[in-house]
Design an enzyme around this catalytic site. Structure first.
Site, PDB file in Angstrom:
ATOM      1  N   GLU A 143      13.798   5.405  15.091  1.00  0.00           N
ATOM      2  CA  GLU A 143      12.511   5.860  15.607  1.00  0.00           C
ATOM      3  C   GLU A 143      12.663   6.725  16.841  1.00  0.00           C
ATOM      4  O   GLU A 143      13.339   6.346  17.809  1.00  0.00           O
ATOM      5  CB  GLU A 143      11.630   4.655  15.948  1.00  0.00           C
ATOM      6  N   GLU A 240       0.480  -0.422  15.764  1.00  0.00           N
ATOM      7  CA  GLU A 240       1.180  -0.619  17.038  1.00  0.00           C
ATOM      8  C   GLU A 240       0.356  -0.016  18.184  1.00  0.00           C
ATOM      9  O   GLU A 240       0.714   1.043  18.746  1.00  0.00           O
ATOM     10  CB  GLU A 240       2.572   0.001  16.982  1.00  0.00           C
TER      11      GLU A 240
HETATM   12  O1  LIG Z   1       6.956   2.777  19.318  1.00  0.00           O
HETATM   13  C1  LIG Z   1       7.556   1.855  19.921  1.00  0.00           C
HETATM   14  O2  LIG Z   1       7.659   1.762  21.148  1.00  0.00           O
HETATM   15  C2  LIG Z   1       8.161   0.740  19.084  1.00  0.00           C
HETATM   16  O3  LIG Z   1       7.880   1.003  17.711  1.00  0.00           O
HETATM   17  C3  LIG Z   1       9.623   0.459  19.224  1.00  0.00           C
HETATM   18  O4  LIG Z   1      10.191  -0.072  18.295  1.00  0.00           O
HETATM   19  C4  LIG Z   1      10.490   0.801  20.366  1.00  0.00           C
HETATM   20  O5  LIG Z   1       9.871   0.863  21.549  1.00  0.00           O
HETATM   21 MG    MG Z   2       6.662   2.591  17.304  1.00  0.00          MG
END
Ligand SMILES: O=C(O)[C@@H](O)C(=O)CO
Ligand code: MG
Length: 260
Positions: A143, A240
């Site tokens: 990510e 999220e």
């Molecule tokens: O976007 C985010 O912050 C979270 O998905 C993560 O996994 C790491 O910070």
């Molecule tokens: Mg995230």
């Protein structure tokens, strides 16, 4: 039609973490994600999932020494043993929880001149994870994080992460497409979604700029959800976001999806 997962690290924080499974189920969620399971025995978390009929769809490898500014160690040269230990631990939890996706965290690059070394370290450690996870059918997700959330993280752009996925060249390694970060860094989410078709295996959503519920701000999520259907995305969508107020009061947007 997206399958939504409640993010128990950011939602339902009105109650202690272990009570959030019940709160999410009562609110109509069938799936959950959260950052780190490691404070609890896997059996205790699995019992919560089973008690409330929930499936866990994502968690992360350990973050390292957060108070020292670490946010993942798998990109840090010299920390390979720590990275492999965290990956092995994540595998144990993923098997115990029946979780199909693990986000392997990269880390913060203190000096941009060091980027190439950190990138190669991350490629090597993600290949380790991919090969360990493969026999269990578990995916590795990578990510990108926007600089205002995590300054100097190895990846800030979705296109950087796509390049890494292609260089790593393992069929169980994918992009974790967080539209909050994507809008802040890359923009043009339609073109991005088309470009990432088949290369992303998890999605996360939040409003921009405030990282609240997906019913406000500059992203039209109704359009994005249709776009995800258009590119054939059949994974989960993690919520999220930081609720504006009480989590349940902000779930009006979810009413249209929860019984699908
Ligand atoms: O976007 C985010 O912050 C979270 O998905 C993560 O996994 C790491 O910070
Ligand atoms: Mg995230």
């Amino acid at each position: 039609m997206p399958k939504f997962a409640a993010n128990l690290s950011m939602m339902f924080t009105e109650v202690p973490f272990l009570d959030r499974f019940e709160a999410a189920a009562k609110a109509g969620f069938k799936y959950v994600e959260y950052l780190f399971p490691y404070e609890y025995p896997a059996a205790e978390l699995k019992a919560k999932l089973d008690q409330y009929g929930l499936k866990q769809v994502l968690f992360n490898t350990a973050p390292g020494n957060v108070s020292a500014g670490e946010w993942g160690v798998s990109a840090i040269p010299g920390r390979e043993a720590d990275s492999h230990r965290d990956i092995d631990q994540a595998l144990e939890y993923a098997i115990a929880l029946g979780c199909p996706n693990v986000h392997v965290m990269a880390g913060v690059v203190p000096d941009p001149k060091e980027y190439a070394k950190y990138k190669q370290t991350f490629i090597d450690n993600v290949r380790y994870a991919a090969d360990k996870f493969k026999p269990y059918g578990i995916k590795v997700l990578l990510e990108a994080l926007s600089p205002q959330v995590k300054p100097n993280y190895l990846m800030s752009s979705q296109y950087q992460t796509l390049e890494l996925v292609e260089l790593i060249n393992r069929d169980n390694v994918f992009v974790q497409l967080d539209y909050f970060h994507a809008q802040n860094v890359d923009g043009n989410l339609s073109r991005l979604t088309d470009r990432l078709k088949g290369k992303f295996a998890h999605v996360q959503i939040a409003s921009v700029p405030d990282r609240h519920e997906p019913d406000e701000g500059e992203i039209n999520y109704t359009y994005i959800f249709n776009k995800l259907d258009e590119v054939g995305y059949d994974g989960w969508v993690g919520c999220e976001y930081n609720p504006r107020g009480k989590t349940e009061d902000g779930l009006v947007w979810f009413e249209a999806y929860k019984n699908k």
